[in-house]
Design an enzyme around this catalytic site. Structure first.
Site, PDB file in Angstrom:
ATOM      1  N   LYS B 100       1.053  -1.244   0.083  1.00 39.36           N
ATOM      2  CA  LYS B 100       0.022   0.083   0.040  1.00 39.36           C
ATOM      3  C   LYS B 100       1.048   1.322   0.008  1.00 39.36           C
ATOM      4  CE  LYS B 100      -2.765   2.049   3.527  1.00 39.36           C
ATOM      5  NZ  LYS B 100      -3.320   3.442   3.156  1.00 39.36           N
ATOM      6  N   GLY B 161      -7.658   9.767   9.400  1.00 36.59           N
ATOM      7  CA  GLY B 161      -8.094   9.738  10.965  1.00 36.59           C
ATOM      8  C   GLY B 161      -9.186  10.766  11.179  1.00 36.59           C
ATOM      9  N   ALA B 188      -9.052   5.519   4.026  1.00 40.60           N
ATOM     10  CA  ALA B 188      -8.853   6.716   4.912  1.00 40.60           C
ATOM     11  C   ALA B 188     -10.306   7.750   4.763  1.00 40.60           C
ATOM     12  CB  ALA B 188      -7.708   7.565   4.295  1.00 40.60           C
ATOM     13  N   GLY B 189     -10.462   8.395   5.935  1.00 44.30           N
ATOM     14  CA  GLY B 189     -11.577   9.337   6.212  1.00 44.30           C
ATOM     15  C   GLY B 189     -12.756   8.436   6.791  1.00 44.30           C
ATOM     16  N   ASN B 210      -8.814   2.218   9.619  1.00 39.18           N
ATOM     17  CA  ASN B 210      -8.209   1.825  10.948  1.00 39.18           C
ATOM     18  C   ASN B 210      -8.373   2.640  12.183  1.00 39.18           C
ATOM     19  OD1 ASN B 210      -6.006   0.841  12.526  1.00 39.18           O
ATOM     20  ND2 ASN B 210      -4.462   2.505  11.662  1.00 39.18           N
ATOM     21  N   THR B 211      -8.386   3.934  12.054  1.00 37.43           N
ATOM     22  CA  THR B 211      -8.766   4.816  13.195  1.00 37.43           C
ATOM     23  C   THR B 211     -10.142   4.643  13.693  1.00 37.43           C
ATOM     24  OG1 THR B 211      -7.267   6.441  12.201  1.00 37.43           O
ATOM     25  CG2 THR B 211      -8.590   6.920  14.127  1.00 37.43           C
TER      26      THR B 211
END
Lengths: 337, 265
Positions: B100, B161, B188-189, B210-211
């Site tokens: 990635k 994040g 993301a986001g 992830n976050t």
């Protein structure tokens, strides 16, 4: 009863202290030349159980931490109980809300409340959380003081600069408090690297630790007296000791600067990097095998949890007690059951 | 219904949720989240953890023991050279051509440096890597990444994040329409399960996050919520949703109801 403690970091010193108080004959052995020279030397020294809950620590960290708070403020009163303050930069205010949702034991402060507690932070933060029951200490002074008290006890002997094997020796119990050095006996132990630095300035005064929340790298500032401030700490999943990185320092200094711009002109008087011993769930364990008791896996909670584990160790040795919260093999499974 | 599987560089996957491994309260909780998410792929960062001489081996071997496919990432890299070096190390550490690719260009938004991204993707693809580029929804950049040898694209939903969800649904829809046959993953986001479901309803092939799981109060429960949302969004997309309309369209005819009432009276 004869007790041999191996390791004179915070875990070993707290254990030796509690066994000595219980009237045992204690021999404390440390391979380094003095007390508290391993990763305890680099610790922040915040006795902040409720703040750790805000950072996402397991509920048992709060319970054990509250117990240790009493140790550091009553049994061995080496901590200053001025509470702690949690702030966030204006753009990271949602972090403050998240932190508050996950913990208790705090008061919400507005700008005037912040200024009343920490005049030097006046006008810098519109909101903050104040944890009045928390305390902080200087880890090096605290461990030196614990060691000095032990030296004065007739039933305690301290040996520095001596290697010891936990599996040999004639004591009734051996308490293995070697931290990350014990990974020969504890294969699931891993290292989590942390970097810190110490700044000196006469332009800033803080009465209590200040935590600066940030989505990626939360940082804390602990006043150490005489215009010195410990700034910590990075959390990196590796076991590389001693190597202080530019990025780590950038993050810590950036956060310190955001708390107070006068830190930009402070002198950097120390930098350090150490390795925290941790089990896969980041919770400490007290393990008994034959006559060897291992106390390890304090992760970033050495000063916060060591006294609570030390007290349990004494009850295990003297009364055969069992404490599931630190002795069950898989605490995580027990909790979700 | 036949098996709805996703193919990434020839690897068939049943799960369309890829999760990150950073910022969890502990590796034990990460393990529970992976199980709850039913994830078959996890992404792992190496840039910072490797230290001076691959000092992150303990954590990496923990990840290997989870028994899932690893998509190493170049998170934290800001130049082409850094990203390429990190990718080469990742290939050795995890024994996989997958990478990635992140080349970060701006500190406040952590948005990709698309110029560096295309350059690094081209270098890595030539070197045999299977590149998963973290990019924006820009169509021209997407074209260039495909030209550089990428077979998968990973546009952002919002800054890393931030948890803002899909900032530009129009742009993401346009990207989907423009590249109907390229596997597209929103990376993301994402903040909540509904964001993930929306991405899947837009026709995206998978979601990477992830976050939103790692920093949730109960990461394992949130991982399960995301798994359900991704599945719901995917099923909804495949079931051919109705078109929205301005006026009501009753599901039973209104004409004749008076007579029914009369008959009852």
């Amino acid at each position: 009863m004869r007790i041999r403690v191996i390791g004179a970091g915070v875990a070993g010193l707290a254990a030796a202290f509690e066994f000595a108080r219980a009237g045992c004959e204690v021999l404390l052995i440390e391979r380094r030349e003095g007390p508290g020279l391993g990763c305890s030397h680099l610790a922040g020294g915040m006795i902040a159980p409720w703040c750790e809950a805000g950072e996402g620590a397991d509920p048992c960290v709060v319970d054990l931490g509250v117990e240790s708070l009493r140790f550091w403020t009553e049994t061995a009163p080496l901590a200053v109980a001025q509470g702690s303050l949690v702030v966030a930069p204006a753009r990271d205010q949602p972090e403050l809300a998240r932190f508050a949702r996950r913990t208790s034991g705090f008061q919400n402060l507005d700008a005037a409340g912040v200024a009343a507690l920490e005049p030097d932070l006046s006008g810098r933060f519109e909101q903050a959380l104040f944890f009045p029951q928390e305390a902080h200490l200087d880890p090096r002074a605290a461990l030196a003081s614990l060691a000095a008290r032990l030296v004065e006890c007739a039933n305690v002997a301290l040996r520095f600069g001596v290697d010891a094997d936990p599996l040999t020796g004639k004591a009734d119990w051996t308490i293995d408090c070697r931290g990350f050095d014990a990974r020969d006996a504890l294969p699931e132990l891993r290292g989590v690297k942390g970097e810190m630095l110490v700044l000196a300035t006469s332009e800033v005064t803080l009465a209590r630790p200040v935590r600066m929340l940030h989505p990626r790298h939360p940082v804390y500032i602990v006043p150490r007296g005489d215009g010195r401030f410990m700034i910590g700490a990075t959390m990196i999943e590796n076991d590389e000791p001693g190597r202080v990185t530019a990025r780590g320092m950038l993050e810590l200094l950036g956060a310190a600067y955001a708390v107070h711009p006068a830190f930009a002109e402070a002198e950097i008087i120390e930098t350090g990097a150490g390795v925290r011993p941790a089990f896969p769930d980041n919770l400490p364990r007290l393990r008994v095998k034959d006559r060897v008791m291992s106390i390890n896996g304090f992760y970033r909670h050495g000063f916060l949890l060591a006294p609570a584990l030390a007290r349990r160790a004494v009850e295990v040795a003297l009364q055969g007690a069992y404490f599931p919260e630190v002795m069950d093999a898989d605490q995580d499974q027990r909790r979700s059951a | 219904m036949e098996q709805d599987s996703l193919s990434l560089y020839g690897v068939a996957l049943a799960s369309r949720l890829i999760i990150g491994t950073a910022q969890y309260p502990s590796p034990a909780i990460l393990a529970k989240a992976i199980t709850a998410a039913k994830a078959e792929v996890v992404t792992v960062s190496l840039r910072r953890e490797s230290g001076a001489s691959r000092a992150g081996e303990n954590f990496w071997s923990l990840i290997r023991e989870f028994g899932v496919r690893v998509l190493p990432n170049t998170a934290g890299c800001r130049t082409v050279k850094e990203a390429v070096t990190t990718a080469q190390m990742a290939r050795e550490v995890f024994d996989t051509p997958w990478i990635k690719l992140e080349v970060i260009g701006e500190e406040d938004t952590l948005q990709p440096d698309v110029f560096g991204l295309v350059e690094a993707a081209s270098i890595l693809a030539r070197d045999g890597f299977h590149v998963f580029p973290y990019t924006t929804e820009d169509l021209v950049v997407a074209e260039k990444l495909l030209g550089a040898g990428c077979e998968v694209l990973m546009p952002w939903g919002a800054p890393i994040g931030s948890g803002r969800g899909l900032n530009n649904p129009y742009g993401l829809r346009a990207l989907r329409a423009h590249f109907p046959n390229v596997p597209l993953i929103v990376d993301a986001g994402i903040g909540t399960p509904s964001h993930a479901a929306t991405a899947m309803e837009l026709g995206y092939d998978a979601v990477l996050l992830n976050t939103a799981i790692a920093k949730a109060g109960d990461p394992a429960a949130m991982a399960r919520a995301f798994a359900l949302a991704v599945e719901a969004g995917r099923l909804g997309r495949l079931a051919d949703p109705i078109e929205p309309r301005d006026m009501a369209s009753p599901s039973t005819p209104v004409i004749g109801r008076a007579f029914t009432d009369l008959a009852r009276a």
